[in-house]
Design a protein around this motif. Structure first.
Motif, PDB file in Angstrom:
ATOM      1  N   UNK A  87     -16.185   2.989  -8.128  1.00  0.00           N
ATOM      2  CA  UNK A  87     -15.584   3.741  -7.024  1.00  0.00           C
ATOM      3  C   UNK A  87     -16.044   3.167  -5.687  1.00  0.00           C
ATOM      4  N   UNK A  88     -17.325   2.847  -5.633  1.00  0.00           N
ATOM      5  CA  UNK A  88     -17.903   2.300  -4.396  1.00  0.00           C
ATOM      6  C   UNK A  88     -17.282   0.952  -4.047  1.00  0.00           C
ATOM      7  N   UNK A  89     -17.102   0.099  -5.047  1.00  0.00           N
ATOM      8  CA  UNK A  89     -16.542  -1.229  -4.810  1.00  0.00           C
ATOM      9  C   UNK A  89     -15.105  -1.159  -4.321  1.00  0.00           C
ATOM     10  N   UNK A  90     -14.384  -0.118  -4.716  1.00  0.00           N
ATOM     11  CA  UNK A  90     -12.975   0.005  -4.341  1.00  0.00           C
ATOM     12  C   UNK A  90     -12.774   0.619  -2.960  1.00  0.00           C
ATOM     13  N   UNK A  91     -13.813   1.183  -2.375  1.00  0.00           N
ATOM     14  CA  UNK A  91     -13.683   1.947  -1.133  1.00  0.00           C
ATOM     15  C   UNK A  91     -14.143   1.150   0.073  1.00  0.00           C
ATOM     16  N   UNK A  92     -13.232   0.759   0.960  1.00  0.00           N
ATOM     17  CA  UNK A  92     -13.641   0.010   2.154  1.00  0.00           C
ATOM     18  C   UNK A  92     -14.525   0.823   3.087  1.00  0.00           C
ATOM     19  N   UNK A  93     -14.415   2.140   3.006  1.00  0.00           N
ATOM     20  CA  UNK A  93     -15.273   3.028   3.795  1.00  0.00           C
ATOM     21  C   UNK A  93     -15.888   4.046   2.842  1.00  0.00           C
ATOM     22  N   UNK A  94     -17.212   4.219   2.900  1.00  0.00           N
ATOM     23  CA  UNK A  94     -17.904   5.024   1.896  1.00  0.00           C
ATOM     24  C   UNK A  94     -18.796   6.061   2.556  1.00  0.00           C
TER      25      UNK A  94
END
Length: 590
Positions: free
Chosen positions: A362-369
């Motif tokens: 999920x983290x890798x897919x999110x440009x903003x976290x």
């Protein structure tokens, strides 16, 4: 010794670290094998640090796929989107070289220097186009001379929006506004995709208004034509710009189906249905939620309207959707496989084949976290597991909807290359071994125009040979790698390199073997069962990308990709095996 990332010498005068030829994320069991180590400049190694999460997710979820954190320089086959718990599809997509984050040397371009370090609350794109060779700057950089003291696009948009842009938004805008020496924009088509709720609307709205307010940069009236899956979606994006537009004295039209913003100079931003995009002289075409847009809307409506306009751009954006039309699926597949010289691709997504239940994915897919985003995605995943359909996903399959909406994985189809493969991927993988930790028995060097130089080293293994190939920026770096190997024999080199001054002091044996002949010889060697390799991505990518067709004079190579690693590997294998034959002959005579 040469740096395993950049190929230049690691001499101990600058910080350096021990890197791994086969990444630890792929083969943790090889972490302490000395012959899997290599030196790397600390600055070079650090460039891959922000991709660690992506590499971990890719390694855990994509068995048999080589991670993108290896040395660049090859085509990579990736498994396509897993449809859900039922298993992975067998279809594969082709990703050309130079698109992964570790492959970009952002420090070479002043306007991209701020993006070298990825903040903790951001993630780099999974795939991004390289900077065009003719790009000299970006209108979104404060140092741009063409702005003549006026605010750059980032500063202007942040002032108008009244908010600080996120790291990924800044990167996307800077890349989109890269321009040539004459001021014309480099990218005619901008193709971007990311998961839901990351701020795509802020970016598109800011660019539309910036172009209208800076028409003098492009020397003509600006017409922004905005369409998408639903006019209501497009209207909502434009509506947020109405108050500021009115404060500037711009005309705002709110009538349904005729929404528009017009400057006092006549520049326009028009919101139109998919059937209403025809007949305009478009300078910026915006296609929002492109997953539900028919291909003809773009190919017959918007694209023709941008012809002969100054720095016109077609900007398509969307989150993935399992029921998407062919528009984005085909465009993304094509852009990943082929560089047409005018398309900028920016994709934020979970790596293909990754574990959809892992927060690292999920983290890798999110440009903003943020922590709020983590909790939101966790709740969506739990609901999907329970069989609850997400109304935002508009998908009857809860898991498929989750994967599309929050991991942004598209159901892409392979852009097939004509011809037959040289060797099956699984068969090639079975030949992977670790080379011995000793001086190679043969070395070969070949280049591929200005794309790079390959050094292939081979070690005898009974009647077979184990080959390893590395990619280098130029012949100087390649020669450094040859010298570092301690090989003192005659190096086989491509005929075009034989007279290069960089080879001074190296004993060489020129070879004029053509690519087709090298491919044919590799096929024979594979058939004889005498080839082993170190599973390196550089050689693997080139071997798996080779395509042949039967011709009247024998097999022909129809693929157009780099093949210098294939040629150098064939030369090194042949030389290593020939040396064994000579050694056995001498021993027998004795």
């Amino acid at each position: 010794m040469p740096c395993g990332q950049c190929g230049h010498e690691v001499d101990g005068t600058t910080p350096w670290v021990v890197g791994h030829k086969i990444a630890r994320s792929l083969r943790p069991d090889l972490t302490w094998f000395i012959n899997n180590w290599r030196p790397e400049h600390r600055r070079c190694s650090n460039k891959t640090g922000q991709a660690a999460v992506i590499a971990k997710a890719r390694a855990e979820g994509a068995a048999g796929v080589f991670p993108a954190t290896e040395a660049p320089g090859s085509l990579r086959p990736f498994p396509s989107l897993p449809p859900g718990p039922r298993g992975r599809q067998k279809t594969q997509i082709t990703v050309r070289e130079g698109l992964t984050w570790p492959e970009h040397d952002l420090q070479r371009h002043a306007w991209l220097a701020e993006f070298v370090e990825v903040p903790e609350d951001a993630a780099p794109p999974l795939w991004m186009s390289p900077v065009p060779a003719d790009a000299v700057c970006s209108y979104a950089w404060s140092g741009c001379e063409h702005l003549e003291g006026e605010p750059d696009a980032l500063e202007w948009i942040e002032f108008v929006e009244g908010k600080t842009l996120r790291w990924w938004q800044r990167l996307a805008i800077v890349r989109q506004l890269e321009h040539r020496e004459d001021g014309s924009l480099c990218h005619k088509v901008v193709l971007d995709s990311g998961p839901r709720r990351i701020g795509k609307s802020v970016r598109m709205r800011g660019l539309a208004m910036w172009r209208m307010a800076n028409a003098t940069l492009f020397g003509e009236r600006q017409v922004v034509v905005h369409t998408g899956s639903d006019v209501t979606v497009c209207r909502a994006m434009q509506k947020a710009a109405w108050p500021w537009s009115r404060s500037m004295g711009w005309k705002v039209i709110q009538a349904n189906g005729k929404e528009a913003v017009e400057t006092s100079e006549g520049d326009e931003w028009l919101v139109r249905s998919q059937k209403g995009v025809y007949g305009w002289d478009t300078t910026l075409a915006l296609v929002d939620e492109s997953w539900d847009v028919e291909p003809v809307t773009v190919s017959e409506g918007l694209e023709p309207s941008t012809m002969e306009r100054s720095s016109a751009q077609l900007h398509m954006t969307s989150t993935a959707h399992r029921l998407a039309t062919s528009l984005m699926r085909v465009r993304i597949s094509t852009a990943l496989a082929v560089d047409d010289g005018e398309t900028l691709i920016l994709i934020w997504a979970a790596p293909p084949g990754a574990d959809v239940s892992d927060p690292a994915t999920w983290r890798a897919a999110s440009p903003h976290w943020t922590e709020d985003r983590r909790r939101m995605i966790a709740a969506k995943y739990s609901a999907a597991l329970a069989g609850e359909v997400d109304p935002e996903a508009d998908d009857p399959d809860p898991i498929a909807g989750f994967v599309a909406q929050y991991l942004n994985q598209w159901r892409l189809t392979e852009r097939r290359t004509p011809g037959d493969v040289l060797v099956d991927e699984d068969a090639w993988a079975e030949l992977g071994v670790l080379p011995e930790d000793r001086v190679p028995d043969a070395v070969a060097v070949e280049s591929w125009y200005a794309d790079g130089v390959t050094v292939a080293m081979a070690w005898r293994d009974g009647n077979a040979a184990v080959v390893s190939a590395s990619d280098h920026v130029d012949l100087v770096a390649a020669v450094a790698a040859v010298k570092a190997s301690r090989f003192r024999g005659r190096v086989t080199v491509g005929a075009s390199l034989a007279d290069d001054p960089a080879l001074a002091g190296v004993r060489t044996a020129p070879s004029s073997m053509r690519t087709a002949a090298a491919v044919g010889e590799l096929s024979r060697l594979l058939g004889d069962g005498v080839v082993r390799h170190d599973a390196g991505e550089h050689l693997t990518g080139q071997v798996l990308a080779v395509r042949t067709q039967v011709g009247v004079d024998g097999p022909r190579v129809v693929s157009k990709r780099r093949a210098d690693a294939v040629k150098a590997a064939v030369w090194a294998i042949a030389a290593a095996r020939e040396r064994r034959t000579m050694t056995l002959g001498i021993a027998s005579s004795g």
